[in-house]
Design a protein around this motif. Structure first.
Motif, short mmCIF file in Angstrom:
data_model
loop_
_atom_site.label_atom_id
_atom_site.label_comp_id
_atom_site.label_asym_id
_atom_site.label_seq_id
_atom_site.Cartn_x
_atom_site.Cartn_y
_atom_site.Cartn_z
N ASP A 63 -14.56 8.71 75.62
CA ASP A 63 -13.96 9.23 74.71
C ASP A 63 -14.29 7.32 73.81
O ASP A 63 -14.56 6.42 74.66
CB ASP A 63 -12.44 9.21 74.56
CG ASP A 63 -11.54 8.18 72.89
OD1 ASP A 63 -11.94 8.79 72.35
OD2 ASP A 63 -10.43 8.50 73.34
N GLY A 64 -14.80 7.05 72.49
CA GLY A 64 -15.18 5.79 72.30
C GLY A 64 -16.66 6.07 72.44
O GLY A 64 -16.75 4.51 72.35
N MET A 65 -17.97 6.46 73.13
CA MET A 65 -18.77 6.57 73.35
C MET A 65 -19.80 5.72 72.15
O MET A 65 -19.29 6.75 71.07
CB MET A 65 -19.20 7.87 73.72
CG MET A 65 -20.94 8.25 73.78
SD MET A 65 -21.87 9.34 75.06
CE MET A 65 -21.67 10.72 73.94
N GLN A 77 -27.11 18.38 75.28
CA GLN A 77 -26.91 18.50 76.58
C GLN A 77 -25.36 17.82 76.91
O GLN A 77 -25.03 17.57 78.07
CB GLN A 77 -28.26 18.43 76.83
CG GLN A 77 -29.20 19.56 77.27
CD GLN A 77 -29.25 20.70 77.56
OE1 GLN A 77 -28.72 21.25 78.82
NE2 GLN A 77 -29.16 21.02 76.81
N ILE A 78 -24.78 17.44 76.24
CA ILE A 78 -23.77 16.51 76.14
C ILE A 78 -22.17 17.15 75.56
O ILE A 78 -21.40 17.14 74.63
CB ILE A 78 -24.10 15.24 76.18
CG1 ILE A 78 -25.33 14.52 76.34
CG2 ILE A 78 -22.53 14.21 75.82
CD1 ILE A 78 -25.96 12.60 75.58
N ASP A 79 -21.83 17.44 76.87
CA ASP A 79 -20.48 18.36 76.31
C ASP A 79 -19.21 17.15 76.56
O ASP A 79 -18.79 16.34 77.79
CB ASP A 79 -20.28 19.14 77.44
CG ASP A 79 -20.84 20.60 77.32
OD1 ASP A 79 -20.81 20.31 75.54
OD2 ASP A 79 -20.96 21.16 77.88
N LEU A 80 -18.67 16.54 75.61
CA LEU A 80 -18.11 15.60 75.95
C LEU A 80 -16.57 15.14 76.53
O LEU A 80 -15.95 16.72 76.40
CB LEU A 80 -17.52 15.19 74.06
CG LEU A 80 -17.96 14.40 73.37
CD1 LEU A 80 -17.93 14.57 71.92
CD2 LEU A 80 -19.15 14.20 73.72
N GLN A 130 -13.13 16.40 70.33
CA GLN A 130 -12.35 17.49 71.29
C GLN A 130 -12.81 17.36 73.07
O GLN A 130 -13.89 17.52 72.46
CB GLN A 130 -11.75 18.35 71.16
CG GLN A 130 -10.92 18.22 70.03
CD GLN A 130 -9.47 17.68 69.99
OE1 GLN A 130 -8.56 17.37 71.18
NE2 GLN A 130 -9.51 16.54 68.44
N PRO A 131 -12.26 17.18 73.80
CA PRO A 131 -12.58 17.55 74.89
C PRO A 131 -12.69 18.76 75.37
O PRO A 131 -13.03 19.92 74.13
CB PRO A 131 -12.04 17.51 75.74
CG PRO A 131 -10.92 16.10 75.54
CD PRO A 131 -10.51 17.03 74.55
#
Length: 96
Positions: free
Chosen positions: A80-82, A72-75, A5-6
């Motif tokens: 989406d699809g990374m 360190q990466i918050d989605l 989820q974001p």
């Protein structure tokens, strides 16, 4: 493929789906055990790495031009699809 989820953190998402991401420092940027390699077409969409993150990546094995610390990466919806892959030297000492 992992569902997220974001606002979810990439380290936690990866751990939840069984990726060998140790995350020893639990996202405090005191290690490099959550090192991942981002697909080049996605890398530019991420916020720039901080100097502290770059310092930790200097300690990681098999670093690539598109390496990042997953903690360190918050989605976001834009990610989406990374595509993310593990470095060949990845080994989760916690046995996940």
């Amino acid at each position: 493929m992992a569902e997220a989820q974001p606002g979810d953190n990439l380290l936690e998402v990866g751990q939840a789906c069984g990726m060998p991401l140790e995350g020893t420092c639990e996202g405090q940027m005191a290690c490099s055990t959550c090192h991942v390699i981002i697909a080049p077409e996605w890398f530019a969409r991420l916020p720039e790495a901080s100097e502290e993150e770059e310092d930790m990546l200097d300690l990681a094995a098999d670093v690539a031009r598109t390496s990042r610390l997953s903690c360190q990466i918050d989605l976001t919806d834009d990610l989406d699809g990374m595509e993310v892959r593990m470095p060949s030297a990845s080994h989760d000492m916690q046995g996940r």
